[in-house]
Design a protein around this motif. Sequence first.
Motif, mmCIF file in Angstrom:
data_model
loop_
_atom_site.group_PDB
_atom_site.id
_atom_site.type_symbol
_atom_site.label_atom_id
_atom_site.label_comp_id
_atom_site.label_asym_id
_atom_site.label_seq_id
_atom_site.Cartn_x
_atom_site.Cartn_y
_atom_site.Cartn_z
ATOM 1 N N LEU A 68 34.162 -20.248 -27.145
ATOM 2 C CA LEU A 68 35.629 -20.236 -27.093
ATOM 3 C C LEU A 68 36.137 -19.309 -25.988
ATOM 4 N N ALA A 69 35.541 -18.115 -25.892
ATOM 5 C CA ALA A 69 35.978 -17.162 -24.861
ATOM 6 C C ALA A 69 35.747 -17.732 -23.466
ATOM 7 N N GLN A 70 34.618 -18.411 -23.272
ATOM 8 C CA GLN A 70 34.343 -19.026 -21.967
ATOM 9 C C GLN A 70 35.319 -20.152 -21.678
ATOM 10 N N LEU A 71 35.611 -20.932 -22.700
ATOM 11 C CA LEU A 71 36.562 -22.030 -22.534
ATOM 12 C C LEU A 71 37.943 -21.498 -22.173
ATOM 13 N N HIS A 72 38.353 -20.397 -22.806
ATOM 14 C CA HIS A 72 39.681 -19.832 -22.558
ATOM 15 C C HIS A 72 39.795 -19.209 -21.172
ATOM 16 N N GLN A 73 38.643 -19.003 -20.507
ATOM 17 C CA GLN A 73 38.665 -18.537 -19.111
ATOM 18 C C GLN A 73 38.559 -19.686 -18.117
ATOM 19 N N GLY A 74 38.461 -20.914 -18.640
ATOM 20 C CA GLY A 74 38.346 -22.073 -17.767
ATOM 21 C C GLY A 74 36.930 -22.395 -17.354
ATOM 22 N N ASP A 75 35.937 -21.709 -17.914
ATOM 23 C CA ASP A 75 34.532 -21.975 -17.591
ATOM 24 C C ASP A 75 34.026 -23.075 -18.514
ATOM 25 N N ILE A 76 34.454 -24.301 -18.261
ATOM 26 C CA ILE A 76 34.281 -25.398 -19.215
ATOM 27 C C ILE A 76 32.829 -25.813 -19.360
ATOM 28 N N GLU A 77 32.121 -25.945 -18.250
ATOM 29 C CA GLU A 77 30.724 -26.383 -18.342
ATOM 30 C C GLU A 77 29.867 -25.375 -19.096
ATOM 31 N N GLN A 78 30.082 -24.077 -18.826
ATOM 32 C CA GLN A 78 29.324 -23.050 -19.542
ATOM 33 C C GLN A 78 29.671 -23.050 -21.022
ATOM 34 N N ALA A 79 30.941 -23.237 -21.342
ATOM 35 C CA ALA A 79 31.363 -23.289 -22.741
ATOM 36 C C ALA A 79 30.723 -24.478 -23.446
ATOM 37 N N PHE A 80 30.639 -25.604 -22.745
ATOM 38 C CA PHE A 80 30.003 -26.805 -23.295
ATOM 39 C C PHE A 80 28.551 -26.497 -23.656
ATOM 40 N N ALA A 81 27.837 -25.850 -22.735
ATOM 41 C CA ALA A 81 26.424 -25.535 -22.972
ATOM 42 C C ALA A 81 26.261 -24.518 -24.096
ATOM 43 N N THR A 82 27.112 -23.498 -24.122
ATOM 44 C CA THR A 82 27.011 -22.462 -25.154
ATOM 45 C C THR A 82 27.263 -23.039 -26.539
ATOM 46 N N SER A 83 28.238 -23.909 -26.643
ATOM 47 C CA SER A 83 28.537 -24.493 -27.959
ATOM 48 C C SER A 83 27.357 -25.317 -28.463
ATOM 49 N N GLY A 84 26.623 -25.956 -27.554
ATOM 50 C CA GLY A 84 25.448 -26.715 -27.976
ATOM 51 C C GLY A 84 24.371 -25.831 -28.573
ATOM 52 N N ALA A 85 24.294 -24.570 -28.112
ATOM 53 C CA ALA A 85 23.297 -23.636 -28.643
ATOM 54 C C ALA A 85 23.554 -23.315 -30.112
ATOM 55 N N VAL A 86 24.803 -23.450 -30.549
ATOM 56 C CA VAL A 86 25.117 -23.229 -31.975
ATOM 57 C C VAL A 86 24.299 -24.178 -32.841
ATOM 58 N N PHE A 87 24.242 -25.427 -32.455
ATOM 59 C CA PHE A 87 23.517 -26.430 -33.238
ATOM 60 C C PHE A 87 22.010 -26.211 -33.161
ATOM 61 N N ASP A 88 21.543 -25.694 -32.020
ATOM 62 C CA ASP A 88 20.115 -25.382 -31.908
ATOM 63 C C ASP A 88 19.726 -24.258 -32.858
ATOM 64 N N VAL A 89 20.559 -23.228 -32.931
ATOM 65 C CA VAL A 89 20.267 -22.086 -33.792
ATOM 66 C C VAL A 89 20.228 -22.497 -35.259
ATOM 67 N N MET A 90 21.138 -23.375 -35.661
ATOM 68 C CA MET A 90 21.247 -23.776 -37.058
ATOM 69 C C MET A 90 20.484 -25.057 -37.369
ATOM 70 N N ALA A 91 19.611 -25.482 -36.477
ATOM 71 C CA ALA A 91 18.872 -26.729 -36.682
ATOM 72 C C ALA A 91 18.121 -26.690 -38.004
ATOM 73 N N GLY A 92 18.230 -27.793 -38.761
ATOM 74 C CA GLY A 92 17.559 -27.896 -40.049
ATOM 75 C C GLY A 92 18.366 -27.364 -41.206
#
Length: 419
Positions: free
Chosen positions: A354-378
């Motif tokens: 969210l913080a990255q998105l609010h700075q306009g760093d959209i691609e990085q925010a996209f990648a970071t949000s995907g890591a949430v699902f990796d961490v909670m996999a299973g």
Amino acid sequence: MSERGMSVRELADAVNDAIGQLTGRPGATSERTVYRWLSGQNRWPQARQRLALEAVTGLSAVRLGFVPRGKQHDHDPVRPEEGSDVERRRFLGAAASTAAVTISLTPNASARPARPSRVGTADVVRLRAGIERLVALDDERGGHGLEHVALAGAAEALGLQERAATQRVRQRLFALATDYTAQAAWSRIDAGQLDGVEARLERALTLAGLAQDSERSMQVWNLRAMLARQRGAHHEAVAAAEAGLVTAVARRSPVHASLAHARTAVCLAHSGQARPALRHLARAEDKLTKADLQQPRSSWLVFYGPAELHSLTAIVHDVVGRPAEAEAASHHALAELGPAYRRNRAHTLARLALAQLHQGDIEQAFATSGAVFDVMAGTVLPGRLRLLLGDFQRDLLARAPRPMAHEWTDRYRTQWSGS
């Protein structure tokens, strides 16, 4: 003793209670005896005391650091004394109902062993181990799904207090009932299921009063602040957080005061009061520098330290419009978080996105949000985390090119919307 939060007196009481299960008469272990064990003056306790210690702690006497007579090294194998195997089986079978430190997480009353007429410190130790196990599960995958187990623990603690051997034991059982009831409330908060939570917290606050325990009172006010904030009742959230600040434990303990100030800061930020929020955040940081984080703490507070303060700092900065500072705080939190705190890591990653998105760093925010699902996999995502990802998706739709926003939704739809 540190891991279980036991004093010398409590350990002596637990050993004596366990001995009583074998002989029908409580042991005579004194505080002086325990001090002799701790100092190494007595390196090999009497047989019944050893068996009691093993039952209470779940560890062998050698693992506890005792040295068999005639042995030169702690790692030497122990030769059982003649007849000790028979005595051990009798003792552990009799003592298991009150002295075992691992409890089943199944609330099936028929599976529980019969309770002795006298309820003492060993029962307190056993129930305390149960709440610690629930907290560990919460750290690993989130509190959702643990409510019925927590309520069973609260019911057992309240049932046992009616037969408490002393007033001191009774108050500890009320405190444990508070812990279990608060854990049940937190389970629903983390799941995003807010109906019925307020009643649980009212009950927990009453139990904390019966325990005469200001720390448990602060525990409940902390949860009430979180509940009110999640409901959007921001002024009520601020009032609850401030109630935690004035508890006796927050006045005398820097680590409790730090959490209370940090929680107040979060609630003030959401209520639109940026400057007071930042002031409380500074106080939280100052208090934490004065706290001895190596000292044993109640299981509900073990999560709080530099990592959690950085996470709360990130929330405050992002809410008041300082996303760069929020991103920095999130990185600090991730660097400090231990491997056991999987749910917290996922939550912090979502905040970082969210913080990255609010700075306009959209691609990085996209990648970071995907890591949430990796961490909670299973693991099913807790409802509170799904709500936070919903905030991310909404802001992504508002700020990112439409194809990217739709790609995010399509990629993570199943994991994000699962229940």
